[in-house]
Design an enzyme around this catalytic site. Structure first.
Site, PDB file in Angstrom:
ATOM      1  N   SER A  61     -66.596  63.078 -85.816  1.00 16.59           N
ATOM      2  CA  SER A  61     -66.149  62.166 -86.869  1.00 16.59           C
ATOM      3  C   SER A  61     -64.730  62.573 -87.254  1.00 16.59           C
ATOM      4  O   SER A  61     -64.227  63.615 -86.818  1.00 16.59           O
ATOM      5  CB  SER A  61     -67.071  62.280 -88.084  1.00 16.59           C
ATOM      6  OG  SER A  61     -66.874  63.541 -88.707  1.00 16.59           O
ATOM      7  N   ASP A 108     -66.240  59.145 -83.657  1.00 12.77           N
ATOM      8  CA  ASP A 108     -67.078  58.345 -84.550  1.00 12.77           C
ATOM      9  C   ASP A 108     -66.217  57.434 -85.438  1.00 12.77           C
ATOM     10  O   ASP A 108     -64.987  57.430 -85.334  1.00 12.77           O
ATOM     11  CB  ASP A 108     -67.932  59.318 -85.386  1.00 12.77           C
ATOM     12  CG  ASP A 108     -69.154  58.671 -85.995  1.00 12.77           C
ATOM     13  OD1 ASP A 108     -69.395  57.495 -85.724  1.00 12.77           O
ATOM     14  OD2 ASP A 108     -69.862  59.364 -86.754  1.00 12.77           O
ATOM     15  N   HIS A 109     -66.864  56.724 -86.348  1.00 13.90           N
ATOM     16  CA  HIS A 109     -66.236  55.737 -87.250  1.00 13.90           C
ATOM     17  C   HIS A 109     -64.751  55.961 -87.543  1.00 13.90           C
ATOM     18  O   HIS A 109     -64.365  56.994 -88.054  1.00 13.90           O
ATOM     19  CB  HIS A 109     -66.975  55.718 -88.600  1.00 13.90           C
ATOM     20  CG  HIS A 109     -68.335  55.135 -88.506  1.00 13.90           C
ATOM     21  ND1 HIS A 109     -69.410  55.876 -88.089  1.00 13.90           N
ATOM     22  CD2 HIS A 109     -68.798  53.884 -88.754  1.00 13.90           C
ATOM     23  CE1 HIS A 109     -70.495  55.108 -88.099  1.00 13.90           C
ATOM     24  NE2 HIS A 109     -70.161  53.891 -88.491  1.00 13.90           N
ATOM     25  N   ASP A 143     -64.184  51.075 -86.645  1.00 14.90           N
ATOM     26  CA  ASP A 143     -65.031  50.456 -87.650  1.00 14.90           C
ATOM     27  C   ASP A 143     -64.196  49.649 -88.641  1.00 14.90           C
ATOM     28  O   ASP A 143     -63.719  50.172 -89.640  1.00 14.90           O
ATOM     29  CB  ASP A 143     -65.844  51.518 -88.390  1.00 14.90           C
ATOM     30  CG  ASP A 143     -66.696  50.904 -89.486  1.00 14.90           C
ATOM     31  OD1 ASP A 143     -66.847  49.662 -89.481  1.00 14.90           O
ATOM     32  OD2 ASP A 143     -67.194  51.656 -90.338  1.00 14.90           O
ATOM     33  N   GLU A 173     -67.982  47.864 -84.825  1.00 15.77           N
ATOM     34  CA  GLU A 173     -69.059  47.581 -85.789  1.00 15.77           C
ATOM     35  C   GLU A 173     -68.824  46.229 -86.442  1.00 15.77           C
ATOM     36  O   GLU A 173     -67.704  45.896 -86.799  1.00 15.77           O
ATOM     37  CB  GLU A 173     -69.098  48.690 -86.858  1.00 15.77           C
ATOM     38  CG  GLU A 173     -70.211  48.504 -87.880  1.00 15.77           C
ATOM     39  CD  GLU A 173     -70.651  49.819 -88.532  1.00 15.77           C
ATOM     40  OE1 GLU A 173     -70.396  50.897 -87.956  1.00 15.77           O
ATOM     41  OE2 GLU A 173     -71.251  49.768 -89.613  1.00 15.77           O
ATOM     42  N   GLU A 181     -76.648  54.321-101.868  1.00 17.51           N
ATOM     43  CA  GLU A 181     -76.901  53.538-103.077  1.00 17.51           C
ATOM     44  C   GLU A 181     -77.088  52.056-102.756  1.00 17.51           C
ATOM     45  O   GLU A 181     -77.942  51.400-103.314  1.00 17.51           O
ATOM     46  CB  GLU A 181     -75.744  53.707-104.063  1.00 17.51           C
ATOM     47  CG  GLU A 181     -75.772  55.050-104.728  1.00 17.51           C
ATOM     48  CD  GLU A 181     -74.583  55.246-105.629  1.00 17.51           C
ATOM     49  OE1 GLU A 181     -74.503  56.337-106.207  1.00 17.51           O
ATOM     50  OE2 GLU A 181     -73.737  54.337-105.740  1.00 17.51           O
ATOM     51  N   HIS A 225     -76.153  54.246 -93.725  1.00  7.86           N
ATOM     52  CA  HIS A 225     -75.664  55.563 -93.310  1.00  7.86           C
ATOM     53  C   HIS A 225     -76.218  56.627 -94.258  1.00  7.86           C
ATOM     54  O   HIS A 225     -76.357  56.382 -95.447  1.00  7.86           O
ATOM     55  CB  HIS A 225     -74.139  55.605 -93.355  1.00  7.86           C
ATOM     56  CG  HIS A 225     -73.506  54.837 -92.238  1.00  7.86           C
ATOM     57  ND1 HIS A 225     -72.446  53.999 -92.421  1.00  7.86           N
ATOM     58  CD2 HIS A 225     -73.786  54.802 -90.921  1.00  7.86           C
ATOM     59  CE1 HIS A 225     -72.105  53.472 -91.257  1.00  7.86           C
ATOM     60  NE2 HIS A 225     -72.902  53.939 -90.326  1.00  7.86           N
ATOM     61  N   GLY A 226     -76.496  57.772 -93.701  1.00  7.99           N
ATOM     62  CA  GLY A 226     -77.011  58.855 -94.528  1.00  7.99           C
ATOM     63  C   GLY A 226     -78.522  58.777 -94.615  1.00  7.99           C
ATOM     64  O   GLY A 226     -79.173  57.996 -93.917  1.00  7.99           O
ATOM     65  N   HIS A 264     -76.617  52.502 -85.697  1.00  7.35           N
ATOM     66  CA  HIS A 264     -76.015  53.364 -86.725  1.00  7.35           C
ATOM     67  C   HIS A 264     -76.981  53.497 -87.897  1.00  7.35           C
ATOM     68  O   HIS A 264     -77.807  52.626 -88.120  1.00  7.35           O
ATOM     69  CB  HIS A 264     -74.724  52.744 -87.264  1.00  7.35           C
ATOM     70  CG  HIS A 264     -73.566  52.856 -86.339  1.00  7.35           C
ATOM     71  ND1 HIS A 264     -72.271  52.677 -86.759  1.00  7.35           N
ATOM     72  CD2 HIS A 264     -73.490  53.143 -85.026  1.00  7.35           C
ATOM     73  CE1 HIS A 264     -71.451  52.834 -85.732  1.00  7.35           C
ATOM     74  NE2 HIS A 264     -72.169  53.112 -84.670  1.00  7.35           N
ATOM     75  N   GLY A 266     -79.473  55.521 -88.618  1.00  6.02           N
ATOM     76  CA  GLY A 266     -80.883  55.554 -88.221  1.00  6.02           C
ATOM     77  C   GLY A 266     -81.701  56.650 -88.877  1.00  6.02           C
ATOM     78  O   GLY A 266     -82.913  56.707 -88.685  1.00  6.02           O
ATOM     79  N   ASN A 287     -76.736  57.094 -83.393  1.00  4.63           N
ATOM     80  CA  ASN A 287     -76.031  58.186 -84.061  1.00  4.63           C
ATOM     81  C   ASN A 287     -76.995  59.113 -84.788  1.00  4.63           C
ATOM     82  O   ASN A 287     -77.900  58.652 -85.473  1.00  4.63           O
ATOM     83  CB  ASN A 287     -75.032  57.623 -85.078  1.00  4.63           C
ATOM     84  CG  ASN A 287     -73.852  56.950 -84.411  1.00  4.63           C
ATOM     85  OD1 ASN A 287     -73.703  57.009 -83.190  1.00  4.63           O
ATOM     86  ND2 ASN A 287     -73.004  56.322 -85.198  1.00  4.63           N
ATOM     87  N   VAL A 288     -76.784  60.401 -84.633  1.00  2.00           N
ATOM     88  CA  VAL A 288     -77.610  61.392 -85.321  1.00  2.00           C
ATOM     89  C   VAL A 288     -76.676  62.404 -85.973  1.00  2.00           C
ATOM     90  O   VAL A 288     -75.912  63.079 -85.287  1.00  2.00           O
ATOM     91  CB  VAL A 288     -78.551  62.128 -84.336  1.00  2.00           C
ATOM     92  CG1 VAL A 288     -79.438  63.115 -85.079  1.00  2.00           C
ATOM     93  CG2 VAL A 288     -79.396  61.145 -83.537  1.00  2.00           C
ATOM     94  N   ASP A 289     -76.716  62.466 -87.276  1.00  2.00           N
ATOM     95  CA  ASP A 289     -75.809  63.377 -87.980  1.00  2.00           C
ATOM     96  C   ASP A 289     -76.557  64.089 -89.105  1.00  2.00           C
ATOM     97  O   ASP A 289     -76.772  65.300 -89.075  1.00  2.00           O
ATOM     98  CB  ASP A 289     -74.619  62.581 -88.535  1.00  2.00           C
ATOM     99  CG  ASP A 289     -73.559  63.475 -89.164  1.00  2.00           C
ATOM    100  OD1 ASP A 289     -73.665  64.712 -89.021  1.00  2.00           O
ATOM    101  OD2 ASP A 289     -72.628  62.948 -89.791  1.00  2.00           O
ATOM    102  N   THR A 290     -77.010  63.307 -90.068  1.00  2.00           N
ATOM    103  CA  THR A 290     -77.651  63.868 -91.259  1.00  2.00           C
ATOM    104  C   THR A 290     -78.819  64.791 -90.901  1.00  2.00           C
ATOM    105  O   THR A 290     -78.937  65.890 -91.452  1.00  2.00           O
ATOM    106  CB  THR A 290     -78.149  62.715 -92.154  1.00  2.00           C
ATOM    107  OG1 THR A 290     -77.103  61.737 -92.243  1.00  2.00           O
ATOM    108  CG2 THR A 290     -78.493  63.203 -93.536  1.00  2.00           C
TER     109      THR A 290
HETATM  110 ZN   LIG Z   1     -71.553  52.412 -88.698  1.00  2.00          ZN
END
Ligand SMILES: [Zn+2]
Length: 359
Positions: A61, A108-109, A143, A173, A181, A225-226, A264, A266, A287-290
């Protein structure tokens, strides 16, 4: 037959990248893109993929890339993010072949305000292409989903022209992928912008295809996201299959899944939702981050908890006042604990996506 029969081990770009994604789409699996911030996290991802015999996508990222170069470095004009992305990509290139698996290097983005970062990476790709006949990165993500659809497509097309010349893949995207939120607030809102329309996918597909076949689309289907509590967001991954059918009909394609989709946001989605996006929807990358961040942390947390009494002073532990603790505070030991739990989570992501034993 497997992936290694169609592409070589090591970093995959250009035609080989197309072949890899095409193979994944046909065989109904998706490759996880693991956000990495260091050689340690890169190695954890590569080790996981090697052990379960799968290709993998290493992605940086903007913030992750700057971190690779060092938090102490100024990021004025995106300098640290450019240097870090290039350093990260070169590191992956140096070790990838030794792991014996196909590896995709991706950024990434990149939102509109970060375009100088994108330009810097592309310049590095072009330089690498001159020397080696392929780009440094396999692919990049633009993005511009926050901008108007017209501007989004126009800017992507401009970059796609430039990237096509060096056989670099573009991921774009369209539609809004909400934040944590937003996801909660939009629980029952069937807002069109949270769900990309098939006409938009077709417009992008037809315009991009005039330049190259090397592109993928992250379409919004209620993604966030997140991480979020299950049930807060209504994912509609079945929309991807509808998009595929619509595009196939418009272009008269014999391939029922002409589009490469990317999943994205996910984190927290169910296995059923993932299956729908991958099997019927033609998602080839997720995508795998969190979740891998959390896994990395738990390894370190548990190491500390378990060895707390050996980590308070350099010398002296429950076994004796004069006993040295070096083997507990050596970063190779405690960081390794983080790597092992991250590796486990990467393997789980691969399993969820059907990306196991495919070499
Ligand atoms: Zn995205």
């Amino acid at each position: 037959m497997g992936v290694l029969d169609i592409v070589p081990a090591g970093v995959v770009t250009g035609k080989n990248l197309y072949k890899l994604f095409d193979y994944a789409r046909e065989h109904k699996f998706a490759i996880p893109a693991i956000n990495c911030t260091s050689t340690s996290t890169v190695n954890a991802a590569l080790e996981a993929a090697r052990d379960i015999k799968s290709p993998i996508i290493i992605q940086f990222s903007n913030g992750g890339a700057a971190y690779v170069a060092g938090k102490g470095l100024s990021n004025k004009n995106q300098e640290a993010a450019i240097i870090g992305a290039v350093a990260g990509a070169q590191y992956v290139r140096t070790v990838a072949t030794a792991y014996g698996i196909p590896v995709v290097i991706h950024s990434d983005h990149c939102a509109k305000k970060l375009l100088p970062w994108f330009d810097g990476m592309l310049a590095a790709d072009e330089e690498y292409f001159k020397a080696h006949g392929e780009p440094l990165f396999s692919s990049h993500m633009l993005d511009l989903s926050e901008e108007s659809k017209e501007e989004n497509i126009e800017v992507c097309l401009k970059y796609l022209e430039r990237m096509a010349k060096i056989n670099c893949w573009l991921e774009m995207e369209i539609g809004i992928t909400g934040g944590e939120e937003d996801g909660v607030n939009n629980e029952d809102v069937d807002n069109a912008s949270l769900y990309t329309q098939p006409e938009d996918i077709y417009e992008i597909y037809s315009k991009f295809s005039e330049i190259t076949e090397n592109f993928s689309i992250a379409a919004a289907f209620g993604n966030v996201h997140g991480v979020y509590a299950p049930g807060n967001v209504k994912l509609h991954p079945e929309l991807l299959a509808k998009h595929q059918a619509f595009v196939a009909e418009q272009i008269g394609s014999s391939n029922p899944k002409p589009v490469f989709f990317v999943f994205h946001g996910g984190s927290g989605s169910s296995k059923d939702e993932i299956n729908t996006a991958v099997n019927a929807g033609g998602a080839v990358k997720m995508n795998v981050d969190t979740d891998t961040q959390w896994a990395y942390w738990t390894g370190l947390r548990d190491f500390y908890k378990k060895n707390q009494d050996y980590l308070q002073t350099q010398v002296g532990n429950p076994e004796g006042e004069g006993k040295p603790n070096k083997k507990y505070y050596d970063p190779r030991v405690f960081i390794r604990s983080a790597e092992l739990t991250m590796k486990q989570r990467v393997e789980e992501a691969c399993q969820d996506l059907g990306n196991v034993n495919v070499l």
